[in-house]
Design a protein around this motif. Sequence first.
Motif, PDB file in Angstrom:
ATOM      1  N   PHE A 193      -7.583   1.868  -6.841  1.00 22.22           N
ATOM      2  CA  PHE A 193      -7.747   1.128  -5.590  1.00 22.22           C
ATOM      3  C   PHE A 193      -9.195   0.694  -5.400  1.00 22.22           C
ATOM      4  CE2 PHE A 193      -8.799   1.373  -1.005  1.00 22.22           C
ATOM      5  CZ  PHE A 193      -7.934   0.421  -0.500  1.00 22.22           C
ATOM      6  N   LEU A 206      -5.015   1.894   1.333  1.00 26.95           N
ATOM      7  CA  LEU A 206      -4.228   2.804   0.505  1.00 26.95           C
ATOM      8  C   LEU A 206      -3.837   3.990   1.368  1.00 26.95           C
ATOM      9  CD1 LEU A 206      -3.080   3.659  -2.253  1.00 26.95           C
ATOM     10  CD2 LEU A 206      -5.296   4.735  -2.737  1.00 26.95           C
ATOM     11  N   THR A 267      -0.284   0.624  -1.217  1.00 26.66           N
ATOM     12  CA  THR A 267      -1.394  -0.246  -0.842  1.00 26.66           C
ATOM     13  C   THR A 267      -0.847  -1.424  -0.067  1.00 26.66           C
ATOM     14  OG1 THR A 267      -2.583   0.356  -2.865  1.00 26.66           O
ATOM     15  CG2 THR A 267      -3.323  -1.600  -1.703  1.00 26.66           C
TER      16      THR A 267
END
Length: 271
Positions: A193, A206, A267
């Motif tokens: 991420f 996230l 996400t």
Amino acid sequence: MRQAPIGDDTAEISLERLHYGKLASGASLSVPAAAGYGVTLRSRNLLSSDDRLLSPPRLMALRRFEPDLVDPVLSRRGALLARVSPEPDSRRAIFLRARFRPEDGEGGHGRLYQQSAIWSVAASDWRRHPAALLAMAGSELEALPDLASEAEQIRFSAEPARYLVRQLDPQDVWGALEDALEKSSWAAPVLEFLARGAETGEDATLTFGADHFASEAAFLRAVGLALQFLPASYPRWREISVVSGLRHESQGLCLRYLPSLRAAARTTAAA
């Protein structure tokens, strides 16, 4: 937090404090129904003009902070937010704990009101010591009411809190992350991420739930380790926010924990 002895492997961090809510009294720490909101404690190095800049809705990027925005599992302690303060070119980071508390005291059934506690720390300290600061905030930052019996002069000239933290060896951080990559389900999604966020420049969140972390403390330890690993050249450090228990997606790169959620880490684009 246990303070380490002063030495080359330690650093001192100074935390300015600001509390927002209502003054309480009595053994139950109840507040009168007619009591008004306001800043109830301010460290002596903060200015009254900071009150607006450090208001909970502004730090959360919300028009209004409402009870249904707090994850029910964390309603007693409240939501936690860590980020660089949103004013342009800010040199401070903030840690916010905010909740809704009954006016008749803990465990009561009275009308709810907002109670918040804020730490302000140098942004450079947040960059150098994310693991230590997240652990400190998770264990010690509490949204507790101040006492009406305490003199205003004392509450508005409070000393900053000072902590000694240990400097972490980068090799130890990487070793712990390698172990997490082998044994846990959070490390790869977090590192991917952050890497993707640096490449794309896009806003994203996230979110982890109870399937990944059994407690807020476990989430903060994990995220603190990942942030400690980031190189000094990471381009979006100032856009990172760490959130626990807040049902709102911050702009920038938001790492969030919602304990009532039981699903795979996911996400999403920021609101």
